[in-house]
Design a protein around this motif. Sequence first.
Motif, PDB file in Angstrom:
ATOM      1  N   MET A   1       0.924  -1.553   0.083  1.00  0.00           N
ATOM      2  CA  MET A   1      -0.662   0.076   0.132  1.00  0.00           C
ATOM      3  C   MET A   1       0.889   0.873  -0.112  1.00  0.00           C
ATOM      4  N   ARG A   2       2.320   1.488  -0.059  1.00  0.00           N
ATOM      5  CA  ARG A   2       2.827   2.291   0.612  1.00  0.00           C
ATOM      6  C   ARG A   2       3.136   3.384  -0.449  1.00  0.00           C
ATOM      7  N   SER A   3       2.456   2.982  -1.953  1.00  0.00           N
ATOM      8  CA  SER A   3       2.466   3.246  -3.446  1.00  0.00           C
ATOM      9  C   SER A   3       0.830   5.215  -2.613  1.00  0.00           C
ATOM     10  N   LYS A   4       0.467   3.908  -2.612  1.00  0.00           N
ATOM     11  CA  LYS A   4      -1.028   4.668  -2.051  1.00  0.00           C
ATOM     12  C   LYS A   4      -0.844   6.301  -1.087  1.00  0.00           C
ATOM     13  N   PRO A   5      -2.143   7.551  -1.404  1.00  0.00           N
ATOM     14  CA  PRO A   5      -1.812   8.447  -0.506  1.00  0.00           C
ATOM     15  C   PRO A   5      -2.141   8.159   0.812  1.00  0.00           C
ATOM     16  N   PHE A   6      -1.399   8.520   1.464  1.00  0.00           N
ATOM     17  CA  PHE A   6      -1.514   8.684   3.438  1.00  0.00           C
ATOM     18  C   PHE A   6      -3.314   8.131   3.458  1.00  0.00           C
ATOM     19  N   SER A   7      -4.180   9.842   3.325  1.00  0.00           N
ATOM     20  CA  SER A   7      -5.562  10.211   3.131  1.00  0.00           C
ATOM     21  C   SER A   7      -6.125   8.268   2.980  1.00  0.00           C
ATOM     22  N   GLU A   8      -5.547   7.745   1.610  1.00  0.00           N
ATOM     23  CA  GLU A   8      -6.349   6.693   1.120  1.00  0.00           C
ATOM     24  C   GLU A   8      -5.693   5.237   2.074  1.00  0.00           C
ATOM     25  N   ARG A   9      -4.642   5.282   2.436  1.00  0.00           N
ATOM     26  CA  ARG A   9      -3.581   4.440   3.032  1.00  0.00           C
ATOM     27  C   ARG A   9      -4.897   4.914   5.242  1.00  0.00           C
ATOM     28  N   ARG A  10      -5.363   5.526   5.270  1.00  0.00           N
ATOM     29  CA  ARG A  10      -5.736   5.834   6.568  1.00  0.00           C
ATOM     30  C   ARG A  10      -6.942   5.521   6.689  1.00  0.00           C
ATOM     31  N   ALA A  11      -7.572   5.670   5.453  1.00  0.00           N
ATOM     32  CA  ALA A  11      -9.141   5.159   4.705  1.00  0.00           C
ATOM     33  C   ALA A  11      -9.703   3.459   5.651  1.00  0.00           C
ATOM     34  N   VAL A  12      -7.965   2.752   4.671  1.00  0.00           N
ATOM     35  CA  VAL A  12      -7.974   1.091   4.935  1.00  0.00           C
ATOM     36  C   VAL A  12      -8.261   0.898   6.814  1.00  0.00           C
ATOM     37  N   LEU A  13      -7.183   1.717   6.812  1.00  0.00           N
ATOM     38  CA  LEU A  13      -6.913   1.605   8.689  1.00  0.00           C
ATOM     39  C   LEU A  13      -7.773   1.783   9.444  1.00  0.00           C
ATOM     40  N   GLU A  14      -8.630   2.999   8.698  1.00  0.00           N
ATOM     41  CA  GLU A  14      -9.851   2.993  10.332  1.00  0.00           C
ATOM     42  C   GLU A  14     -10.782   2.227  10.145  1.00  0.00           C
ATOM     43  N   LYS A  15     -10.963   1.524   8.286  1.00  0.00           N
ATOM     44  CA  LYS A  15     -12.387   0.556   8.641  1.00  0.00           C
ATOM     45  C   LYS A  15     -11.741  -0.592   9.121  1.00  0.00           C
ATOM     46  N   LEU A  16     -10.732  -0.761   9.356  1.00  0.00           N
ATOM     47  CA  LEU A  16     -10.209  -2.560  10.009  1.00  0.00           C
ATOM     48  C   LEU A  16      -9.930  -2.282  11.120  1.00  0.00           C
TER      49      LEU A  16
ATOM     50  N   THR B   1     -12.567  -0.469  12.722  1.00  0.00           N
ATOM     51  CA  THR B   1     -13.564  -0.547  13.276  1.00  0.00           C
ATOM     52  C   THR B   1     -14.020  -1.805  13.235  1.00  0.00           C
ATOM     53  N   ASP B   2     -14.217  -2.182  12.188  1.00  0.00           N
ATOM     54  CA  ASP B   2     -14.511  -3.662  12.059  1.00  0.00           C
ATOM     55  C   ASP B   2     -14.276  -4.522  13.397  1.00  0.00           C
ATOM     56  N   VAL B   3     -12.963  -4.314  14.172  1.00  0.00           N
ATOM     57  CA  VAL B   3     -12.155  -5.440  14.718  1.00  0.00           C
ATOM     58  C   VAL B   3     -12.363  -4.727  15.521  1.00  0.00           C
ATOM     59  N   LYS B   4     -12.125  -3.856  16.749  1.00  0.00           N
ATOM     60  CA  LYS B   4     -11.869  -2.638  17.889  1.00  0.00           C
ATOM     61  C   LYS B   4     -12.725  -3.094  19.198  1.00  0.00           C
ATOM     62  N   ASN B   5     -13.758  -3.917  18.648  1.00  0.00           N
ATOM     63  CA  ASN B   5     -14.415  -4.343  19.896  1.00  0.00           C
ATOM     64  C   ASN B   5     -13.784  -6.167  20.209  1.00  0.00           C
ATOM     65  N   ASP B   6     -13.229  -6.208  19.222  1.00  0.00           N
ATOM     66  CA  ASP B   6     -13.008  -8.215  19.826  1.00  0.00           C
ATOM     67  C   ASP B   6     -11.014  -8.483  20.072  1.00  0.00           C
ATOM     68  N   LEU B   7     -10.463  -6.956  19.830  1.00  0.00           N
ATOM     69  CA  LEU B   7      -8.973  -6.137  19.730  1.00  0.00           C
ATOM     70  C   LEU B   7      -9.211  -5.585  20.665  1.00  0.00           C
TER      71      LEU B   7
END
Length: 533
Positions: free
Chosen positions: A325-340, A342-348
């Motif tokens: 993912m390194r060549s993608k803009p930081f804003s796009e990488r952050r969107a993926v990270l934030e979605k991840l 959100t999906d797992v925070k209650n279990d992790l």
Amino acid sequence: MKDFAALIKTLDSTNKTNTKVAALASYFQKASDSDKVWTIAILSHRRPPRPVNTTLLREWATELANIPLWLFEESYHIVGDLAETIALIIPAGKKETTKSLTAFLEEMLLLKAKNEDEKKAYLHENWRQLGYYERFVFNKLMTGGFRIGISQKLMTRALSKATGIDEDVLAYKLMGDWKPAQITFEVLVLKENPSDYLSKPYPFYLAYAIEDAVEDLGEPTEWFAEHKWDGIRSQVVVRENELFVWSRGEELVTDKYPEFKALVGRIPNGTVLDGEILPFSEGVIGTFNALQTRIGRKNVTKALLTKTPVVLKAYDILEWEGADMRSKPFSERRAVLEKLYTDVKNDLPVLHLSETMQFSSWKAAAAERSRSREVRSEGLMIKRKDSPYLVGRKKGDWWKWKVDPLTIDAVLTYAMRGHGRRSNLFTDYTFALWDTNEDGKRTLVTFAKAYSGLTDSEFKEVDKFIKANTLERFGPVRSVTPELVFEIAFEGIALSKRHKSGVATRFPRILRWRKDKKIQEANTLEDLKSMIP
């Protein structure tokens, strides 16, 4: 060995990057494959374990040189480097060696298990056969103190020039837990083997400090800000249902943080997170001093896990579902990270997200920066929204905007000679603050050491004072008449049972010489403790 010693001499005698790169590239083109691997290892801090302790090295060197130990110690304090001192006092030998760098290092690996008589015979034999600079390099390898100012980036650049392989590819290849005695140059550098990449992290992207006005960065709306967390920078890798945790120093530390095993099976394979390992007890971020109780421990006990639990404060995602993912803009990488997240925070609960902030003005950003110590951070990170994740320290897209350091006025009480070009000057100082005992008497209590922050002329002036005002000598250390006051800056502070003062300061250095103050005006230990959050 001669070629390697000649290389080190060239590297150590110039500050010109292009000269260093050319010397390294030439060496990599001519050296044997095994010597290349060992050279890469040495320059990337994968040195073999020290086979002989420094006490024995001193004794055996003085015996061969036929001088008393006290004369060696006096010489050492003047020279400032153990390997160089030994190289200088050993008489020139009549023989020469044709052994390779690899042969020497393989012998050193076997030497560790031998008895003292065998070790002594080995050292005497080689000291006699090596020329001065080869002997110096041999001693550096023997003591494990090989530091010549060659960055991983510079070495990778030279290796790229010698092999034609892209620098970023090489930087990735050279990361990981490889051992020079167990790998070939073909496998390490030349061969493409997908299985080798299972555990490997990516080269870290590092930020530059903001030194000019933050407004020079342009419109604040083009940037994300987040707190600069004070922990251990790390990458957490999950691939093929296996977990790997790497520190920024390229050390595999998976076993030190068993809490992160919970990520396996909860986040997709082919995920690499970049973030900060932080102590986190009872819902609060702890101090770096608390985290140090887990650094360097061979065994992480249940009691330690309970006392100092940790979390990963993630701020970037470098690989997602196996894709880089390194060549993608930081804003796009952050969107993926934030979605991840959100999906797992209650279990992790071990995974936290470093919040990004957006400001309409730099004044608003400065206000947030001013509350950094309240949230246990060192300041703000400023990252351009469209920035890719680069390799190494690059100017332009990532900046660190740290809070001003804490400061206190302290008294110089002890001094020791410096090293290298400062080996003839007393430049390593110990400082003290006033404390009042039960009888109401004020005494000076040491609390920190510092050796940077003065100009060359100031160091010379302080050195002159120390030599004229020495009270006692303790080997290389001198106690001095308490007369000089200095303003000491430091990044963090915490209570500590290991220090006489009861306080540990982080990254202490001299801010300025307070010639305007007498020692009675220096701060107290109570003043220092009042800074503890």
